[in-house]
Write a protein that holds these residues in place. Structure first.
Motif, PDB file in Angstrom:
ATOM      1  N   SER A 194       0.814  -1.213   0.000  1.00 14.27           N
ATOM      2  CA  SER A 194       0.000   0.000   0.000  1.00 14.27           C
ATOM      3  C   SER A 194       0.854   1.272   0.000  1.00 14.27           C
ATOM      4  N   LYS A 195       0.243   2.351  -0.442  1.00 15.73           N
ATOM      5  CA  LYS A 195       0.873   3.664  -0.386  1.00 15.73           C
ATOM      6  C   LYS A 195       1.085   4.093   1.057  1.00 15.73           C
ATOM      7  N   GLU A 196       0.196   3.667   1.932  1.00  8.18           N
ATOM      8  CA  GLU A 196       0.273   4.016   3.355  1.00  8.18           C
ATOM      9  C   GLU A 196       1.594   3.544   3.968  1.00  8.18           C
ATOM     10  N   PHE A 197       1.973   2.282   3.718  1.00  2.56           N
ATOM     11  CA  PHE A 197       3.219   1.763   4.269  1.00  2.56           C
ATOM     12  C   PHE A 197       4.432   2.442   3.639  1.00  2.56           C
ATOM     13  N   LEU A 198       4.401   2.643   2.319  1.00  2.00           N
ATOM     14  CA  LEU A 198       5.528   3.282   1.645  1.00  2.00           C
ATOM     15  C   LEU A 198       5.768   4.693   2.185  1.00  2.00           C
ATOM     16  N   GLU A 199       4.711   5.451   2.341  1.00  2.00           N
ATOM     17  CA  GLU A 199       4.855   6.815   2.854  1.00  2.00           C
ATOM     18  C   GLU A 199       5.342   6.818   4.293  1.00  2.00           C
ATOM     19  N   LEU A 200       4.914   5.849   5.106  1.00  2.00           N
ATOM     20  CA  LEU A 200       5.390   5.753   6.483  1.00  2.00           C
ATOM     21  C   LEU A 200       6.892   5.481   6.510  1.00  2.00           C
ATOM     22  N   ALA A 201       7.352   4.571   5.658  1.00  2.00           N
ATOM     23  CA  ALA A 201       8.774   4.239   5.610  1.00  2.00           C
ATOM     24  C   ALA A 201       9.598   5.440   5.156  1.00  2.00           C
ATOM     25  N   GLN A 202       9.140   6.132   4.134  1.00  2.00           N
ATOM     26  CA  GLN A 202       9.882   7.285   3.624  1.00  2.00           C
ATOM     27  C   GLN A 202       9.885   8.442   4.624  1.00  2.00           C
ATOM     28  N   ARG A 203       8.746   8.656   5.286  1.00  2.00           N
ATOM     29  CA  ARG A 203       8.646   9.755   6.247  1.00  2.00           C
ATOM     30  C   ARG A 203       9.518   9.504   7.482  1.00  2.00           C
ATOM     31  N   ARG A 204       9.535   8.294   7.962  1.00  3.59           N
ATOM     32  CA  ARG A 204      10.304   7.972   9.158  1.00  3.59           C
ATOM     33  C   ARG A 204      11.809   8.002   8.914  1.00  3.59           C
ATOM     34  N   THR A 205      12.235   7.538   7.735  1.00  2.00           N
ATOM     35  CA  THR A 205      13.679   7.456   7.465  1.00  2.00           C
ATOM     36  C   THR A 205      14.212   8.680   6.735  1.00  2.00           C
ATOM     37  N   GLY A 206      13.347   9.423   6.049  1.00  4.38           N
ATOM     38  CA  GLY A 206      13.809  10.534   5.224  1.00  4.38           C
ATOM     39  C   GLY A 206      14.503  10.061   3.968  1.00  4.38           C
ATOM     40  N   SER A 207      14.323   8.787   3.628  1.00  2.17           N
ATOM     41  CA  SER A 207      14.955   8.204   2.444  1.00  2.17           C
ATOM     42  C   SER A 207      13.886   7.768   1.455  1.00  2.17           C
ATOM     43  N   GLU A 208      14.196   7.878   0.160  1.00  3.63           N
ATOM     44  CA  GLU A 208      13.248   7.500  -0.876  1.00  3.63           C
ATOM     45  C   GLU A 208      13.048   5.991  -0.922  1.00  3.63           C
ATOM     46  N   ASP A 209      14.134   5.238  -0.689  1.00  2.00           N
ATOM     47  CA  ASP A 209      14.066   3.780  -0.765  1.00  2.00           C
ATOM     48  C   ASP A 209      14.983   3.176   0.301  1.00  2.00           C
ATOM     49  N   PRO A 210      14.573   3.209   1.570  1.00  3.17           N
ATOM     50  CA  PRO A 210      15.437   2.734   2.656  1.00  3.17           C
ATOM     51  C   PRO A 210      15.519   1.219   2.711  1.00  3.17           C
TER      52      PRO A 210
END
Length: 296
Positions: A194-210
């Protein structure tokens, strides 16, 4: 001790052999190699014991103490016991009457046995009916807890109370259900894609593809980590797993086990899972729940 090297993503560059040992109640001598696949003598069984076997042990109280739960979730009764719950004791053949006892003594013994059998049968039917009712209510309570349906939980608690369950026994049952469901939960494939998980990962790490190593630090090790303020259903202490923080639709009993590395990036995992799903005809992402060590 040996010349061991590792790949770019941390994978050991050596051949490994994995052997699966059966559960204690199964054939203890039947050990099979399950990896590498080309040389495997059997397919890996996960979990071990199976979910069905674990549910059988819980729901039947260990086959009433007179049998063993099989991998398929049915009771295999000990000698001298029968029935789906191994609660029915087989009648032993009475010893032959003494030749000198006479017909009157024999008739008296037989009449006593018949009366006792009828009484036992009546008692067994009463206990069996009550057990089936309690089992049905327990299963209903399990479903209500899994869906966090507080109205149904309250209604089922009331019905169990009518079956002479005291509040403490009901509370213990609810805690046991929450603990088991947490231990057996998998994370929804639909959520991972989902977009929800992807945005959470990017927001928390500040990385596009952590990578998931970066996610671990951002999710759990910093202040206000995910699950840090939640009570763990497994031990009742502060701090729960990621999957326990998700709504019920994103956490259900695991259907698949995923072997992977935390060195993978989010995009690698998502793209691979999406490609796998495309090969599973008729399978929806909403019906797949993955046992992944990072989340559970």
């Amino acid at each position: 001790y040996a010349d061991i090297s590792f790949g770019r993503e941390g994978t050991p560059a050596i051949r490994t052999a994995i052997m699966q040992v059966p559960a204690a109640s199964d054939n203890a001598t039947a050990r099979h190699f399950v990896h590498p696949v080309q040389e495997a003598t059997a397919r890996v069984v996960f979990p071990m014991p199976t979910w069905a076997q674990q549910r059988c042990r819980l729901a039947t109280h260990g086959c009433s103490g007179h049998g063993e739960c099989t991998a398929s979730g049915t009771c295999l009764c000990h000698e001298g016991w029968s029935g789906t719950l191994c609660a029915q004791m087989l009648q032993k053949t009475p010893p032959e009457a003494d030749e000198d006892s006479g017909l009157l003594a024999l008739a008296s013994v037989l009449a006593s046995m018949i009366a006792s059998s009828m009484l036992l049968l009546a008692m067994w039917r009463i206990c069996s009916c009550r057990y089936r009712l309690e089992r049905s209510l327990f299963q209903r309570l399990s479903r209500a807890v899994a869906q966090e349906d507080h109205r149904k939980i309250a209604s089922t608690r009331h019905q169990l109370a009518l079956c002479c369950w005291n509040p403490r026994k009901i509370d213990d049952a609810v805690r046991s259900i929450r603990r088991r469901q947490s231990e057996e939960s998998g994370i929804s494939l639909a959520y991972l894609l989902s977009k929800e998980f992807l945005e959470l990962a990017q927001r928390r790490t500040g990385s596009e593809d952590p990578t998931f190593y970066e996610l671990a630090d951002a999710f759990f090790l910093r202040e206000q980590g995910i699950g840090a303020c939640g009570v763990c259903p497994r031990d009742g202490k502060l701090g729960c797993s990621f999957v326990d923080t998700l709504p019920p639709k994103y956490r259900q009993e695991a259907t698949h086990f995923l072997s992977w590395l935390w060195g993978y990036t989010v995009s690698t995992v998502r793209d691979t899972l999406r490609a796998w799903l495309d090969t599973q005809e008729g399978t929806r992402a909403e019906d797949v729940f993955l046992f992944m060590c990072f989340f559970v």
